[in-house]
Design a protein around this motif. Structure first.
Motif, PDB file in Angstrom:
ATOM      1  N   ARG A  57       0.839  -1.206   0.000  1.00  0.00           N
ATOM      2  CA  ARG A  57       0.000   0.000   0.000  1.00  0.00           C
ATOM      3  C   ARG A  57       0.873   1.254   0.000  1.00  0.00           C
ATOM      4  O   ARG A  57       0.425   2.333   0.381  1.00  0.00           O
ATOM      5  N   ALA A  58       2.112   1.100  -0.435  1.00  0.00           N
ATOM      6  CA  ALA A  58       3.062   2.209  -0.401  1.00  0.00           C
ATOM      7  C   ALA A  58       2.992   3.038  -1.682  1.00  0.00           C
ATOM      8  O   ALA A  58       2.311   2.685  -2.651  1.00  0.00           O
ATOM      9  N   LEU A  59       3.708   4.138  -1.665  1.00  0.00           N
ATOM     10  CA  LEU A  59       3.931   4.951  -2.856  1.00  0.00           C
ATOM     11  C   LEU A  59       5.388   4.755  -3.254  1.00  0.00           C
ATOM     12  O   LEU A  59       6.295   5.041  -2.467  1.00  0.00           O
ATOM     13  N   ILE A  60       5.616   4.247  -4.447  1.00  0.00           N
ATOM     14  CA  ILE A  60       6.970   4.046  -4.957  1.00  0.00           C
ATOM     15  C   ILE A  60       7.237   5.172  -5.952  1.00  0.00           C
ATOM     16  O   ILE A  60       6.506   5.319  -6.936  1.00  0.00           O
ATOM     17  N   ILE A  61       8.269   5.958  -5.690  1.00  0.00           N
ATOM     18  CA  ILE A  61       8.496   7.178  -6.468  1.00  0.00           C
ATOM     19  C   ILE A  61       9.923   7.203  -7.009  1.00  0.00           C
ATOM     20  O   ILE A  61      10.882   6.944  -6.275  1.00  0.00           O
ATOM     21  N   LYS A  62      10.059   7.511  -8.285  1.00  0.00           N
ATOM     22  CA  LYS A  62      11.373   7.794  -8.851  1.00  0.00           C
ATOM     23  C   LYS A  62      11.693   9.250  -8.514  1.00  0.00           C
ATOM     24  O   LYS A  62      11.085  10.177  -9.043  1.00  0.00           O
ATOM     25  N   HIS A  63      12.659   9.417  -7.631  1.00  0.00           N
ATOM     26  CA  HIS A  63      12.925  10.712  -7.007  1.00  0.00           C
ATOM     27  C   HIS A  63      14.261  11.276  -7.488  1.00  0.00           C
ATOM     28  O   HIS A  63      15.290  10.593  -7.414  1.00  0.00           O
ATOM     29  N   ARG A  64      14.234  12.503  -7.988  1.00  0.00           N
ATOM     30  CA  ARG A  64      15.484  13.164  -8.370  1.00  0.00           C
ATOM     31  C   ARG A  64      16.172  13.659  -7.104  1.00  0.00           C
ATOM     32  O   ARG A  64      15.619  14.460  -6.353  1.00  0.00           O
ATOM     33  N   LEU A  65      17.373  13.175  -6.889  1.00  0.00           N
ATOM     34  CA  LEU A  65      18.072  13.453  -5.640  1.00  0.00           C
ATOM     35  C   LEU A  65      18.509  14.910  -5.536  1.00  0.00           C
ATOM     36  O   LEU A  65      18.987  15.505  -6.509  1.00  0.00           O
ATOM     37  N   ARG A  66      18.355  15.446  -4.336  1.00  0.00           N
ATOM     38  CA  ARG A  66      18.869  16.776  -4.037  1.00  0.00           C
ATOM     39  C   ARG A  66      20.342  16.652  -3.628  1.00  0.00           C
ATOM     40  O   ARG A  66      20.834  15.566  -3.339  1.00  0.00           O
ATOM     41  N   ARG A  67      21.013  17.771  -3.575  1.00  0.00           N
ATOM     42  CA  ARG A  67      22.446  17.732  -3.256  1.00  0.00           C
ATOM     43  C   ARG A  67      22.716  17.100  -1.902  1.00  0.00           C
ATOM     44  O   ARG A  67      23.688  16.362  -1.732  1.00  0.00           O
ATOM     45  N   ASP A  68      21.859  17.400  -0.927  1.00  0.00           N
ATOM     46  CA  ASP A  68      22.096  16.870   0.412  1.00  0.00           C
ATOM     47  C   ASP A  68      21.711  15.397   0.546  1.00  0.00           C
ATOM     48  O   ASP A  68      21.886  14.804   1.610  1.00  0.00           O
ATOM     49  N   GLU A  69      21.197  14.800  -0.529  1.00  0.00           N
ATOM     50  CA  GLU A  69      20.824  13.387  -0.496  1.00  0.00           C
ATOM     51  C   GLU A  69      21.831  12.490  -1.219  1.00  0.00           C
ATOM     52  O   GLU A  69      21.764  11.264  -1.101  1.00  0.00           O
ATOM     53  N   LEU A  70      22.749  13.087  -1.951  1.00  0.00           N
ATOM     54  CA  LEU A  70      23.686  12.298  -2.751  1.00  0.00           C
ATOM     55  C   LEU A  70      24.574  11.410  -1.889  1.00  0.00           C
ATOM     56  O   LEU A  70      24.947  10.302  -2.292  1.00  0.00           O
ATOM     57  N   ASP A  71      24.899  11.880  -0.688  1.00  0.00           N
ATOM     58  CA  ASP A  71      25.804  11.122   0.183  1.00  0.00           C
ATOM     59  C   ASP A  71      25.118   9.946   0.874  1.00  0.00           C
ATOM     60  O   ASP A  71      25.772   9.206   1.621  1.00  0.00           O
ATOM     61  N   LEU A  72      23.826   9.762   0.635  1.00  0.00           N
ATOM     62  CA  LEU A  72      23.118   8.639   1.249  1.00  0.00           C
ATOM     63  C   LEU A  72      23.416   7.318   0.545  1.00  0.00           C
ATOM     64  O   LEU A  72      23.066   6.251   1.054  1.00  0.00           O
ATOM     65  N   PHE A  73      24.076   7.399  -0.614  1.00  0.00           N
ATOM     66  CA  PHE A  73      24.266   6.207  -1.444  1.00  0.00           C
ATOM     67  C   PHE A  73      25.746   5.901  -1.638  1.00  0.00           C
ATOM     68  O   PHE A  73      26.580   6.808  -1.681  1.00  0.00           O
ATOM     69  N   PRO A  74      26.063   4.623  -1.799  1.00  0.00           N
ATOM     70  CA  PRO A  74      27.467   4.245  -1.976  1.00  0.00           C
ATOM     71  C   PRO A  74      28.051   4.679  -3.314  1.00  0.00           C
ATOM     72  O   PRO A  74      29.243   4.911  -3.427  1.00  0.00           O
ATOM     73  N   GLY A  75      27.235   4.777  -4.334  1.00  0.00           N
ATOM     74  CA  GLY A  75      27.714   5.184  -5.655  1.00  0.00           C
ATOM     75  C   GLY A  75      27.081   6.495  -6.082  1.00  0.00           C
ATOM     76  O   GLY A  75      26.145   6.988  -5.461  1.00  0.00           O
TER      77      GLY A  75
END
Length: 262
Positions: A57-75
């Motif tokens: 019952r979730a919302l799955i969204i293709k989200h364009r990352l903001r600058r402060d979100e880039l460091d949340l990912f390994p690549g």
């Protein structure tokens, strides 16, 4: 994490899925339990996209990352798959809790929130979805099938907005077929018949509306539904191509007038 982007979530309250958003809450509302507790569409319960009820019952969204979100990912990446669990399913203005697929704390967050381990089938499904560039229904279904998942057809409906925009295009595409079938001397009738056929092909509800065509083609129900889905996919991408080509000249002209600054 909590997402209180009220305007964005509230905008999705009644919208269907798009190339950017997979609205499983709307799918649940339309196909899930009715007042008597039985699912409106048995296939929704028999072949769910996710086994975990909250995820389904979730919302799955293709989200364009903001600058402060880039460091949340390994690549390095610019777009991520965001899973939003509404705080109140009946009022998206309340916001929701969210996690990005494959962020550093993804496995731990899913275990703490949903109690599912990294090898759970829902985790594999989310990673398959994350590998897609968009969530358009035809890409999504084929990606999941390649991964061994076969959710019910209700998860892959085209949004009403896109269906409305596609209708005239599909009607024109079908007119030669109708003319070939009943002759060229009744153009007005052919346009009307093509419109009715377009409505039935683009309908998000499969059923008895096109049984006459299925019987004419002598196809069993499963093969017929697959054929209509593929036909719809072909028309969808042809319409998308025509729409994009109409914008190419404008974009090209704008590119020529761009003046770098700074």
């Amino acid at each position: 994490m909590t997402d209180r982007t009220i305007r964005n979530l509230a905008h999705l309250q009644r919208s269907a899925s798009t190339a950017r958003v997979l609205n499983l809450l709307q799918v649940w509302t339309a196909n899930g339990p009715a007042e008597d507790g039985a699912p409106r569409d048995p296939a929704w319960a028999e072949r769910p996209l996710f086994r975990t009820p909250a995820l389904n019952r979730a919302l799955i969204i293709k989200h364009r990352l903001r600058r402060d979100e880039l460091d949340l990912f390994p690549g390095r990446r610019h777009v991520a798959t965001k899973v939003v669990i509404p705080i109140d399913a009946s009022d998206l203005k309340a916001g929701g809790r969210f996690v990005f697929v494959n962020q550093y704390t993804f496995d731990r967050s899913m275990a703490e929130t949903f109690g599912i381990a990294s090898e759970h089938p829902d985790m594999a499904a989310l990673r398959l979805i994350d590998a897609l560039p968009s969530l358009d229904p035809f890409l999504l279904r084929e990606q999941l099938r390649r991964g061994g998942y076969d959710p019910a057809g209700c998860y892959f409906s085209i949004s009403d907005a896109d269906l409305g925009r596609m209708f005239v295009f599909v009607q024109r595409e079908l007119e030669p077929l109708v003319t070939l079938s009943i002759g060229p001397d009744t153009d007005a009738v052919n346009v009307g018949l093509a419109g009715r056929l377009a409505e039935k092909i683009l309908s998000n509800t499969s059923g008895e509306q096109l049984d006459a065509l299925r019987e004419t083609l002598r196809l069993p129900p499963e093969q017929y539904e697959e054929g209509v889905f593929c036909w719809k996919g072909f028309l969808y991408y042809k319409w998308m191509l025509a729409s994009l080509l109409g914008q190419v000249a404008t974009v090209a002209d704008q590119v020529l007038t761009v003046k770098p600054g700074g």
